[in-house]
Write a protein that holds these residues in place. Structure first.
Motif: not given
Length: 456
Positions: A177-199
């Motif tokens: 529970f805890i590790s997945t919620v925290l990991g989801a936040g980190c994964a979301a930041l990674v996804g945002m950064g990757a999308a911004e780089a592609v844009r």
């Protein structure tokens, strides 16, 4: 290989459940996006339906991963349910945990990458839906065990095991529970950064491909755009949107409070997890009968509960850190061996000798001494006959590593030694390290065999 991955992964995610700040951060990361979903004004809210759809798609992906793990392990099942309730079931649970976490993190990353607005909010809400859907799938998998054909884990007969599903599901929640919620936040930041780089790459490509000349507006009058009158808001649609958002917040927020309470009020341990699985998946064993006189000690057969308990304790010793400490020692020795080979490949002098980097050997031998000291400070092996060889091997390894450090870079105040004497002591220390590693390998194999005797 599975136990190695399990040991590494458990050491990575388990400490988060013992930290209150991590639990508080997880519950905030769960509830804050839901609050923002309610407070944002009309026209600026994230698209709830698409977010929920993405979360359900992630949940189906988690179900597919859990089903794939069950199918692959079904082909390797031991012959009897008691044997299946041993390390086999715990390793199966580990891959179930991997499927749940991977699906949640991947969903958060993809939703954040493909969202134009409210990336973080949408990603976290979608990951919540994925996580809850995955938990439901884990409960159904273990509660309906025996009725799923090639996905069966322990049982062969079709019967509903609600208690089994609840206990295994609780263990999965504790560990994810805890590790997945925290990991989801980190994964979301990674996804945002990757999308911004592609844009940015796309914008640069478009800017380079633009035609420099533009048409000049000659003649004609510019026509002003006629504003389109806004239509009156559809009251039923607005009410439906309010109900959808309120239902989403309630459906996701209530389980979060319950799961957070479960995850933060217990400290998971692999041994406890294995014991719960064993109790749920096997019939209670009968206690050995006592001698009527009460004077003679009980004679338990090899397959008695005491031997099973020692096997589980030994397996828990390996899983909770014994295997990890052994791997760290092995990596330290491999680093030392690499330096030895690199030194041996150097150009030799006329006398056939080579120059060794004394500081490097001092550092590598010091690291090996630290790894061996950490292993010696770990819990003793539950079986007394196995603790002795393990301790002796670590002592020999540490003695060789300390001599290596002393000879390579002598400490201040140490008695002076001739080069020949230093060479002899250095060679002796390396031989002692080699013998210590040989003893550690033999002791570890004996410990692993003792842990693997459960159910045999």
């Amino acid at each position: 290989m599975d136990l190695s991955g399990l040991s590494w992964g458990m050491a990575l995610i388990t400490p988060l459940h013992r930290e209150r700040p991590a639990g508080a951060a997880a519950i905030l990361m769960w509830l804050v996006p839901l609050v923002l979903l309610l407070l944002q004004r009309a026209g600026t809210r994230p698209r709830v339906r698409r977010t929920l759809g993405a979360g359900l798609a992630g949940g189906l992906m988690a179900w597919a991963g859990v089903a794939l793990a069950s199918f692959m392990f079904h082909l390797q099942r031991p012959g009897t349910p008691k044997e299946r309730a041993g390390p086999f079931l715990v390793v199966h649970m580990w891959w179930t945990i991997v499927a749940v976490m991977a699906a949640s993190l991947l969903t958060a990353a993809l939703v954040a990458a493909f969202s134009r607005r409210h990336q973080l909010v949408r990603a976290l809400i979608a990951a919540q839906v994925t996580q809850l859907t995955a938990y439901a799938g884990v409960f159904l998998l273990y509660a309906a065990d025996g009725c799923l054909g090639p996905l069966n884990t322990v049982f062969d007969g079709c019967q509903w095991h609600a208690g089994n599903g609840l206990r295994v599901g609780r263990t999965v929640v504790l560990l994810t529970f805890i590790s997945t919620v925290l990991g989801a936040g980190c994964a979301a930041l990674v996804g945002m950064g990757a999308a911004e780089a592609v844009r940015r790459v796309r914008m640069r490509a478009r800017a380079r491909g633009r035609v420099r000349g533009r048409r000049a507006a000659v003649g004609g009058s510019a026509r002003a755009d006629v504003p389109v009158p806004a239509l009156a808001a559809d009251v039923p649609a607005r009410r439906a949107s309010i109900f959808l958002r309120a239902g989403t917040v309630l459906a996701l927020g209530a389980p979060a409070v319950f799961l957070a309470a479960v995850a933060t009020n217990a400290s998971p341990a692999s041994s406890a997890m294995a014991s719960r699985l064993l109790q749920e998946s096997t019939e209670p064993a009968k206690q050995p009968a006592r001698h009527p006189g009460g004077n003679e000690p009980d004679r338990t057969p090899p397959n008695s509960e005491s031997s099973k308990l020692r096997s589980w304790q030994t397996w828990s010793w390996l899983n909770n850190g014994g295997a990890v400490h052994t791997q760290r020692i092995t990596r330290a020795v491999l680093a030392l061996d690499t330096e030895i080979l690199r030194t041996a490949a150097k150009k030799r002098h006329a006398n056939g000798k080579v120059d060794a980097d004394e500081k490097t050997f001092n550092r590598l031998c010091g690291a090996l001494d630290e790894r061996a000291a950490e292993a010696a400070g770990y819990f003793p092996v539950p079986v007394q006959d196995l603790q002795g060889p393990w301790s002796e091997a670590l002592s020999r390894l540490r003695h060789g590593a300390r001599n290596c450090r002393t000879v390579s870079v002598p400490p201040k105040g140490s008695p002076p030694r001739t080069p020949a004497e230093r060479e002899r002591l250095f060679t002796t220390s390396l031989n002692e390290i080699s013998e210590g590693m040989r003893d550690i390998g033999n002791a570890y194999r004996s410990i692993y065999q003792a842990a693997d005797t459960h159910g045999k």
